[in-house]
Write a protein that holds these residues in place. Structure first.
Motif, PDB file in Angstrom:
ATOM      1  N   ALA A 139     -10.416 -41.626 -46.079  1.00 54.81           N
ATOM      2  CA  ALA A 139     -12.033 -41.921 -47.338  1.00 54.81           C
ATOM      3  C   ALA A 139     -12.902 -41.204 -47.159  1.00 54.81           C
ATOM      4  O   ALA A 139     -12.956 -40.450 -46.405  1.00 54.81           O
ATOM      5  N   LYS A 140     -14.039 -40.979 -48.285  1.00 49.39           N
ATOM      6  CA  LYS A 140     -14.882 -40.097 -48.028  1.00 49.39           C
ATOM      7  C   LYS A 140     -15.687 -40.915 -47.442  1.00 49.39           C
ATOM      8  O   LYS A 140     -17.327 -40.285 -46.403  1.00 49.39           O
ATOM      9  N   ASP A 141     -16.046 -41.739 -46.327  1.00 51.77           N
ATOM     10  CA  ASP A 141     -16.793 -42.045 -45.192  1.00 51.77           C
ATOM     11  C   ASP A 141     -16.477 -41.873 -43.666  1.00 51.77           C
ATOM     12  O   ASP A 141     -16.911 -42.417 -43.275  1.00 51.77           O
ATOM     13  N   GLY A 142     -15.509 -41.177 -44.037  1.00 52.35           N
ATOM     14  CA  GLY A 142     -15.433 -40.339 -42.242  1.00 52.35           C
ATOM     15  C   GLY A 142     -14.425 -40.682 -41.353  1.00 52.35           C
ATOM     16  O   GLY A 142     -14.670 -40.657 -39.609  1.00 52.35           O
ATOM     17  N   SER A 143     -13.332 -41.723 -42.492  1.00 50.52           N
ATOM     18  CA  SER A 143     -12.353 -42.654 -41.994  1.00 50.52           C
ATOM     19  C   SER A 143     -11.110 -42.629 -41.893  1.00 50.52           C
ATOM     20  O   SER A 143     -11.172 -42.648 -43.440  1.00 50.52           O
ATOM     21  N   ALA A 144     -10.298 -43.132 -41.619  1.00 53.18           N
ATOM     22  CA  ALA A 144      -9.100 -42.960 -41.545  1.00 53.18           C
ATOM     23  C   ALA A 144      -8.804 -44.430 -41.356  1.00 53.18           C
ATOM     24  O   ALA A 144      -9.114 -45.080 -40.218  1.00 53.18           O
ATOM     25  N   LEU A 162       6.633 -51.769 -53.455  1.00 50.22           N
ATOM     26  CA  LEU A 162       5.871 -52.204 -53.916  1.00 50.22           C
ATOM     27  C   LEU A 162       4.878 -50.013 -54.207  1.00 50.22           C
ATOM     28  O   LEU A 162       5.586 -48.599 -53.456  1.00 50.22           O
ATOM     29  N   ILE A 163       3.940 -50.180 -55.381  1.00 50.67           N
ATOM     30  CA  ILE A 163       3.203 -48.954 -55.417  1.00 50.67           C
ATOM     31  C   ILE A 163       1.091 -49.332 -54.438  1.00 50.67           C
ATOM     32  O   ILE A 163       1.036 -50.311 -54.850  1.00 50.67           O
ATOM     33  N   GLY A 164       1.249 -48.062 -53.835  1.00 52.08           N
ATOM     34  CA  GLY A 164      -0.348 -48.682 -53.438  1.00 52.08           C
ATOM     35  C   GLY A 164      -1.435 -47.379 -53.985  1.00 52.08           C
ATOM     36  O   GLY A 164      -1.245 -46.871 -54.669  1.00 52.08           O
ATOM     37  N   VAL A 165      -2.531 -47.752 -54.205  1.00 53.45           N
ATOM     38  CA  VAL A 165      -3.648 -47.165 -55.161  1.00 53.45           C
ATOM     39  C   VAL A 165      -4.639 -47.956 -53.942  1.00 53.45           C
ATOM     40  O   VAL A 165      -5.596 -48.342 -53.960  1.00 53.45           O
ATOM     41  N   GLY A 166      -5.486 -46.157 -54.071  1.00 58.42           N
ATOM     42  CA  GLY A 166      -6.663 -45.965 -53.300  1.00 58.42           C
ATOM     43  C   GLY A 166      -7.478 -45.255 -55.020  1.00 58.42           C
ATOM     44  O   GLY A 166      -7.325 -44.799 -55.815  1.00 58.42           O
ATOM     45  N   CYS A 167      -8.432 -46.067 -54.302  1.00 60.44           N
ATOM     46  CA  CYS A 167      -9.495 -46.718 -55.696  1.00 60.44           C
ATOM     47  C   CYS A 167     -11.315 -45.975 -54.930  1.00 60.44           C
ATOM     48  O   CYS A 167     -11.247 -45.459 -54.553  1.00 60.44           O
ATOM     49  N   GLU A 168     -11.870 -45.717 -56.349  1.00 62.52           N
ATOM     50  CA  GLU A 168     -13.161 -44.404 -56.224  1.00 62.52           C
ATOM     51  C   GLU A 168     -14.530 -45.581 -54.988  1.00 62.52           C
ATOM     52  O   GLU A 168     -14.863 -45.202 -54.512  1.00 62.52           O
ATOM     53  N   ASN A 169     -13.583 -47.047 -55.520  1.00 64.07           N
ATOM     54  CA  ASN A 169     -14.909 -47.983 -54.726  1.00 64.07           C
ATOM     55  C   ASN A 169     -14.523 -48.005 -53.415  1.00 64.07           C
ATOM     56  O   ASN A 169     -14.718 -49.364 -52.563  1.00 64.07           O
ATOM     57  N   GLY A 170     -13.161 -47.145 -52.573  1.00 61.09           N
ATOM     58  CA  GLY A 170     -12.441 -47.850 -51.465  1.00 61.09           C
ATOM     59  C   GLY A 170     -11.434 -48.822 -51.116  1.00 61.09           C
ATOM     60  O   GLY A 170     -11.067 -49.378 -50.080  1.00 61.09           O
ATOM     61  N   HIS A 171     -11.754 -49.030 -52.397  1.00 58.79           N
ATOM     62  CA  HIS A 171     -10.114 -50.858 -52.231  1.00 58.79           C
ATOM     63  C   HIS A 171      -9.314 -50.013 -52.079  1.00 58.79           C
ATOM     64  O   HIS A 171      -8.672 -48.824 -53.020  1.00 58.79           O
ATOM     65  N   VAL A 172      -8.001 -50.423 -51.247  1.00 59.57           N
ATOM     66  CA  VAL A 172      -6.735 -49.837 -52.227  1.00 59.57           C
ATOM     67  C   VAL A 172      -6.400 -51.065 -52.079  1.00 59.57           C
ATOM     68  O   VAL A 172      -5.901 -52.314 -51.490  1.00 59.57           O
ATOM     69  N   VAL A 173      -5.696 -50.721 -52.976  1.00 61.90           N
ATOM     70  CA  VAL A 173      -4.521 -52.466 -54.010  1.00 61.90           C
ATOM     71  C   VAL A 173      -2.950 -52.204 -53.791  1.00 61.90           C
ATOM     72  O   VAL A 173      -2.460 -50.363 -54.159  1.00 61.90           O
ATOM     73  N   ILE A 174      -2.328 -52.787 -53.363  1.00 64.44           N
ATOM     74  CA  ILE A 174      -1.305 -52.972 -53.472  1.00 64.44           C
ATOM     75  C   ILE A 174      -0.866 -53.538 -54.872  1.00 64.44           C
ATOM     76  O   ILE A 174      -0.869 -54.766 -54.701  1.00 64.44           O
ATOM     77  N   HIS A 176     -13.164 -48.985 -45.392  1.00 68.58           N
ATOM     78  CA  HIS A 176     -13.733 -47.964 -46.481  1.00 68.58           C
ATOM     79  C   HIS A 176     -15.230 -48.469 -47.794  1.00 68.58           C
ATOM     80  O   HIS A 176     -14.605 -49.222 -48.000  1.00 68.58           O
ATOM     81  N   THR A 177     -15.861 -47.928 -47.220  1.00 71.76           N
ATOM     82  CA  THR A 177     -17.730 -47.750 -47.873  1.00 71.76           C
ATOM     83  C   THR A 177     -17.431 -46.324 -48.698  1.00 71.76           C
ATOM     84  O   THR A 177     -18.404 -47.159 -49.970  1.00 71.76           O
ATOM     85  N   LYS A 178     -16.037 -45.700 -49.422  1.00 72.04           N
ATOM     86  CA  LYS A 178     -16.566 -45.081 -50.665  1.00 72.04           C
ATOM     87  C   LYS A 178     -15.212 -44.276 -50.572  1.00 72.04           C
ATOM     88  O   LYS A 178     -13.906 -45.221 -50.765  1.00 72.04           O
ATOM     89  N   ALA A 179     -15.086 -43.294 -51.885  1.00 76.62           N
ATOM     90  CA  ALA A 179     -13.791 -43.228 -52.399  1.00 76.62           C
ATOM     91  C   ALA A 179     -12.817 -42.734 -51.341  1.00 76.62           C
ATOM     92  O   ALA A 179     -12.716 -42.526 -50.462  1.00 76.62           O
ATOM     93  N   ILE A 180     -11.179 -43.402 -51.960  1.00 75.23           N
ATOM     94  CA  ILE A 180     -10.558 -43.067 -51.368  1.00 75.23           C
ATOM     95  C   ILE A 180      -9.526 -41.548 -51.246  1.00 75.23           C
ATOM     96  O   ILE A 180      -9.208 -41.385 -52.519  1.00 75.23           O
TER      97      ILE A 180
END
Length: 568
Positions: A255-260, A195-207, A234-238
């Motif tokens: 992410a840049k939304d202040g959360s993990a 599996l490859i995990g990808v963090g996106c600029e729009n806050g989505h995490v794609v597996i 997430h609401t902001k970039a990963i």
């Protein structure tokens, strides 16, 4: 900014383009396997015609060895079994290569290198985040003169030395930022999933799942299929992403939304959240921005730019702190001000009751709750200031003890998580904020290829948009001592020429006579002029001491018997 002050053996190399992504993969040499060290970095000038191309550069070092050459526990002290401490074994060869991959007009922001457990291609996989696309490259470990006859890969003629294995799009407008890899066992298919995990600029995490398929012509190829997409959370970039270290179907992201947050790999649902704060835990709480909000009738302007907003919290890094996944770390800071390290603990173990004894539940198993994605009870254990300025890049070492951080001022900090203190700090070694950093991929007691010759084990590698890449170590000097020349001190003497030899033969005998007379004079002074040269006599009458030295020792008077005539 002036020249950065740091001492060897840490080094800084100049590059030809700004760097935005960095990865470091390595395995030590053993009797059965060759040692590999890969440092890959990506960046460029962007889509504008600046003359600086967008590319990925891979520095590969391979150490081929046999059973008579292997590292032991004393390797960190510069001792190697089967060879001397300064030179590798004759049967061990070190091969160094540099591979460049062009990304065209698109800029690559994130890369990750790994090697699957069941690797049959003898390649290091490199995942590149280029725009909305995910590119999977294969970096051959060994150079072959003949072309590879394997039919399970397709080559890219424009990228010599790298093979494009697969390519996929995570989503239009997503903007892939970071990537990571793991291997999980699926109980339903009884197979190992890559599996490859990808963090996106729009806050989505794609597996994504790496699937090997066979074409009509019986040729094997690799395909990247979207397994899950975590949209709610997430609401902001990963900024950072990591799978569970023991194969649990969980993925951690910040992410840049202040959360993990922690997401379930199969369902994509959020199973845990950590709200980060950037104020001193021992000080007063920050003032609330909503408590003293005046009524809407008294507000004179409706311009949102004039409204007071809460400070934006950027969680630049997140990582699991142990193999069980019960400990997690986050690094958070604002756009200015200090950065804080927070340690989190899960009160409920991540291993469900349905898991096998001594191991985590495989992918596809059902635990208590909503199909194996039960909520985690996460609490904050402590929060401590780790830097007086914001942190822009983080990376945790393989043993989970040292946290490498890069600040917006261009400084590098090696932080010890066990003692909660700074082990080493390199102040302002980059002219711009540190864009990426990578910690050592193996424990420091083991050596990577190429480190034996220099005697230095580097602990972190950093890069920035100032076209510099630094390698940092906590060692004060190299372990290799200077080799002395054989033959003693005479081997380093300069050989005399014929003229110098002739002059030396002329002056050697006169010098020997002068030295002999000087020794005899000292002996006579001690015998004849002992009273005159005593300390009280010298203080009272210096002339008497001089007269005795001149007339009794060095030069006799004419009237002395035996000088003018022969005594009877």
């Amino acid at each position: 900014m002036g020249k950065a002050k740091f001492r060897p053996p840490s080094i800084v190399d100049s590059l030809t383009f700004p760097v935005f992504g960095l990865t470091w993969y390595g395995t030590p040499a053993s009797p059965k396997n060759d040692g590999v060290s890969l440092t890959a970095y990506c960046g460029g000038g962007g889509s504008a015609k600046t003359g600086v191309g967008n590319k990925i550069v891979c520095d590969l070092i391979v150490q081929q060895s046999n059973n008579n050459y292997y590292y032991n526990a004393n390797a960190a002290a510069g001792e190697v079994t089967g060879s001397t401490a300064a030179t590798p074994s004759p049967s061990s060869t070190v091969e160094k290569r540099t591979i460049e991959i062009s990304t065209g007009e698109a800029l690559c922001f994130g890369i990750h290198a790994f090697r699957p457990y069941d690797d049959t291609l003898d390649m290091i996989r490199l995942v590149a985040c280029v725009g909305d696309d995910i590119l999977l490259y294969g970096i051959p470990i060994h150079c072959h003169d003949d072309s590879d006859e394997s039919s399970e890969i397709s080559s890219d003629d424009n990228n010599e030395g790298a093979i494009l294995l697969a390519k996929t799009c995570v989503g239009k407008g997503y903007g892939a930022n970071v990537a990571t890899y793991t291997a999980m066992h699926n109980i339903q298919s009884n197979q190992l999933q890559h599996l490859i995990g990808v963090g996106c600029e729009n806050g989505h995490v794609v597996i994504l799942q790496m699937v090997q398929k066979t074409t009509i012509d019986n040729e094997n190829s690799i395909e990247l299929r979207k397994l899950t997409e975590c949209t709610a959370g997430h609401t902001k970039a990963i900024c950072a992403i990591q799978f569970h270290p023991r194969g649990q179907p969980h993925i951690l992201s910040s992410a840049k939304d202040g959360s993990a947050r922690v997401f379930h790999v199969q369902s994509g649902k959020e199973v845990g959240i950590m709200k980060c704060e950037v104020h001193d835990p021992n000080g007063p709480p920050p003032p609330s921005t909503t408590a003293a909000t005046p009524p809407s009738s008294t507000i004179k302007t409706k311009d949102p730019r004039m409204m007071k907003r809460p400070p934006q919290i950027l969680v630049r890094g997140c990582a699991y702190g142990d193999l069980e996944g019960k400990t997690m770390y986050t690094i958070a800071s604002g756009k200015r001000g200090p950065a804080y390290l927070t340690k989190w603990k899960t009160l409920v173990p991540l291993n469900n009751s349905s898991s096998s004894p001594g191991g985590p539940p495989p992918v596809g198993s059902s635990g208590s709750g909503r199909g194996g994605d039960q909520l985690l009870n996460i609490r904050q254990e402590y929060r401590i200031q780790c830097s007086p300025v914001p942190i822009s890049a983080t990376s945790l070492s393989s043993d989970g003890t040292i946290l490498a951080m890069g600040s917006v001022e261009g400084s590098i900090v090696l932080y010890n998580l066990e003692t909660q203190s700074i082990m080493k700090q390199f102040n302002e070694v980059h002219d711009l904020p540190v864009t990426c950093i990578a910690s050592r991929p193996i424990p420091n007691v083991l050596m990577l290829p190429g480190e034996l010759e220099g005697g230095v084990n580097f602990d972190a590698v950093s890069a920035s948009a100032d076209n510099r890449m630094g390698r940092w170590t906590m060692q004060k000097k190299s372990r290799i001592k200077p080799v002395k020349k054989s033959g003693g001190s005479g081997a380093s003497r300069k050989k005399r020429g014929p003229i110098e030899t002739f002059v030396w033969q002329l002056v050697r005998i006169p010098l020997l006579i002068i030295v002999t007379l000087f020794i005899l004079a000292i002996r006579d002074v001690l015998v004849v002029c002992r009273e005159e040269f005593s300390f009280p006599a010298v203080l009272l009458d210096v002339g008497a001491a001089g007269h005795c030295l001149y007339r009794e020792v060095l030069w006799a008077d004419d009237s002395r018997p035996g000088v003018m005539f022969v005594p009877q």
